[in-house]
Design a protein around this motif. Structure first.
Motif, short mmCIF file in Angstrom:
data_model
loop_
_atom_site.label_atom_id
_atom_site.label_comp_id
_atom_site.label_asym_id
_atom_site.label_seq_id
_atom_site.Cartn_x
_atom_site.Cartn_y
_atom_site.Cartn_z
N MET A 1 7.93 -5.84 -13.65
CA MET A 1 9.18 -5.21 -13.22
C MET A 1 8.91 -3.77 -12.76
O MET A 1 9.35 -3.36 -11.68
N ASP A 2 8.19 -3.00 -13.58
CA ASP A 2 7.99 -1.57 -13.30
C ASP A 2 7.04 -1.33 -12.12
O ASP A 2 7.23 -0.39 -11.35
N GLU A 3 5.99 -2.15 -12.02
CA GLU A 3 4.92 -1.85 -11.05
C GLU A 3 5.09 -2.61 -9.73
O GLU A 3 4.54 -2.20 -8.72
N GLU B 1 14.87 2.28 0.61
CA GLU B 1 14.48 3.51 1.31
C GLU B 1 14.25 3.27 2.79
O GLU B 1 14.47 4.15 3.63
N ALA B 2 13.79 2.05 3.11
CA ALA B 2 13.54 1.72 4.52
C ALA B 2 14.85 1.45 5.26
O ALA B 2 14.84 1.19 6.47
N ARG C 1 0.85 -1.20 0.00
CA ARG C 1 0.00 0.00 0.00
C ARG C 1 0.89 1.25 0.00
O ARG C 1 0.69 2.18 -0.77
N GLN C 2 1.93 1.22 0.85
CA GLN C 2 2.83 2.37 0.98
C GLN C 2 3.55 2.68 -0.32
O GLN C 2 3.80 3.84 -0.64
N HIS C 3 3.89 1.62 -1.07
CA HIS C 3 4.70 1.84 -2.27
C HIS C 3 3.90 1.74 -3.56
O HIS C 3 4.49 1.65 -4.65
N VAL D 1 11.95 -3.30 -4.44
CA VAL D 1 13.39 -3.23 -4.15
C VAL D 1 13.75 -1.81 -3.68
O VAL D 1 14.50 -1.63 -2.71
N LYS D 2 13.18 -0.81 -4.34
CA LYS D 2 13.43 0.58 -3.97
C LYS D 2 12.85 0.87 -2.57
O LYS D 2 13.49 1.55 -1.76
#
Ligand code: AMP
Ligand code: GLY
Length: 422
Positions: free
Chosen positions: A246-248, A259-260, A111-113, A254-255
């Protein structure tokens, strides 16, 4: 090099078998392994399981790196323990492994990403869960938050089934602490596929596409299982679907972990539902390779798996490419009587050598008894892989290789990869 693989399933047999093919490798230890890994050249089983004993073993034997197969040790923090001891290990940290060990964590992360997945709500209170089901109606899906070895998901086609699942998990504690919190999510329609990638914290290499067969019986009937067969490639994952996944899904995940402050290193498995328009939704994340997907996928891998893992350990997956055989691989799981509820153990297994003349037999629930006879020791006993220039040929070879194999109560699906023929 000396390597260690943790696990005892068909996945670990296939990974160890592939690693042992590398001319860089002197020996692959498997902890604890099975009768199949015990029978391969350059592979040796060890009976350790405790993290500290495994760490001791790696230090004493000068193991170059360790590969973790199953989710349970990952969720228990084996990678964190190995890294603290200064050892090279491929697998996600305990934090990252929550993508599999907690459905609630995974859903909140998605949900967050902005990762596409079914709408959901999380409950610990049965009354509130019942009210949510009344509002939403059926079909609806109830999932135990924690690891439940494939038993934690109820796809309820009626409201009654949904209410019963809630009572069973939240009131009767049928799954223990794994079911003390439940995720209730919308029912998704479409075709499933397994999308597995290798991640080094930042860069991603996709593995070949595959499709699993989760239900016990032909035509996707019967209860859910760990997986009754798989094939690779999966035609449903077209180049367009691949790009969207891959994109969605994969790259945002992975990003998000980067970030976390917890870069994801290891295999990452997205279980997908692909709708009629080709839009992919994430049914679940697993923090490891799939079983039985690994078996057909490893049969198609042409690049040295040791090179891939070394690149991943160095954070250089962007510097290496991976080659796959153009052939199709089909893997059929042979299960024990009573699987998945109460698998019967101890029956003698015959015909493996003859089967290996035709296809490749990976062991899972097998062991040698005191007389050194091969016997059944778990629910999914073997996975037999056939290869061919197309789905039909690979399927034919897999089923031909099964013919000589016998054990009492053996059962398997007769329609593995049939969907890919359509
Ligand atoms: P999971 O353990 O989350 O992969 O769920 C096991 C199986 O249940 C999946 O492979 C699907 O077949 C089915 N399933 C899980 N979630 C959903 C959903 N939201 N909609 C439809 N089927 C689902
Ligand atoms: N084959 C499904 C899984 O590994 O979870």
């Amino acid at each position: 090099m000396k390597l260690l693989v943790i696990g005892s399933g068909g996945r670990e047999h296939a990974l160890a078998w592939k690693l042992a093919q590398s001319n860089k490798v002197e020996i692959v230890y498997v902890a604890p392994g099975n009768a199949g890994t015990a029978s391969e050249k350059k592979i040796c089983n060890i009976t350790l399981s405790d993290h500290q004993h495994l760490i001791q073993f790696c230090i004493e034997q000068e193991i170059d790196f360790t590969l973790i197969g199953p989710e349970a040790p990952l969720a228990a923090g084996i990678v964190d323990d190995f890294i603290s001891a200064g050892l090279a290990v491929f697998g996600p940290s305990q934090y990252c492994a929550q993508l599999e060990s907690s459905k609630d964590f995974a859903k909140a992360f998605m949900r967050q990403h902005g990762i596409p997945t079914a709408a959901y709500a999380t409950f610990t209170d049965a009354e509130a869960a019942h009210r949510y089901i009344d509002e939403k109606g059926a079909p609806i899906v109830i999932k135990a938050d924690g690891l439940a070895a494939g038993k934690g998901v109820v796809v309820a086609m009626t409201e009654e089934d949904a209410h019963n699942a809630i009572d069973s998990m939240l009131l009767d504690n049928s799954l223990g602490s794994a079911g003390a919190r439940v995720v209730i999510e919308d029912y998704l329609q479409g075709e499933e596929a397994s999308f597995i990638v290798m991640v080094d914290g930042e860069h991603v290499i996709p593995m070949a596409s595959s499709q699993d067969h989760k239900r016990l019986l032909d035509d996707d009937a019967g209860p859910n299982t760990g997986g009754m067969g798989a094939y690779s490639p999966a035609p449903i994952v077209t180049p367009e679907v691949h790009q969207r996944v891959m994109d969605e899904i994969i790259l945002p995940a992975v990003k998000g972990m980067q970030e976390a402050g917890h870069p994801y290193r290891g295999f990452l498995y997205a279980g997908l539902m692909i709708d009629e328009s080709g839009a992919p939704y994430t049914i679940e994340f697993n923090c490891r390779f799939g079983d039985p997907e690994t078996q057909p996928i490893m049969c198609r891998l042409q690049t040295d798996l040791v090179d891939l893992l070394l690149a991943a350990l160095e954070g250089k997956l962007d510097k290496i490419s991976v080659n796959w055989s153009d052939q199709t691989a089909v893997g059929v799981v042979l299960a024990a009587a009573g699987y998945p509820q109460t698998p019967k153990r101890g029956d003698f297994i015959e015909g493996i050598e003859a089967a290996n003349q035709i296809g490749k037999v990976f062991h899972a629930g097998t062991t040698f008894n005191l007389d050194k006879k091969l016997i059944v020791s778990g629910g999914r006993v073997l996975c037999v892989v056939g290869m061919g220039n197309n789905v039909a040929e690979a399927q034919k070879q897999a089923y031909a290789a099964i013919t000589p194999i016998q054990f009492r109560g053996m059962h398997y699906r007769k329609d593995i990869a049939a969907k890919a023929l359509k």
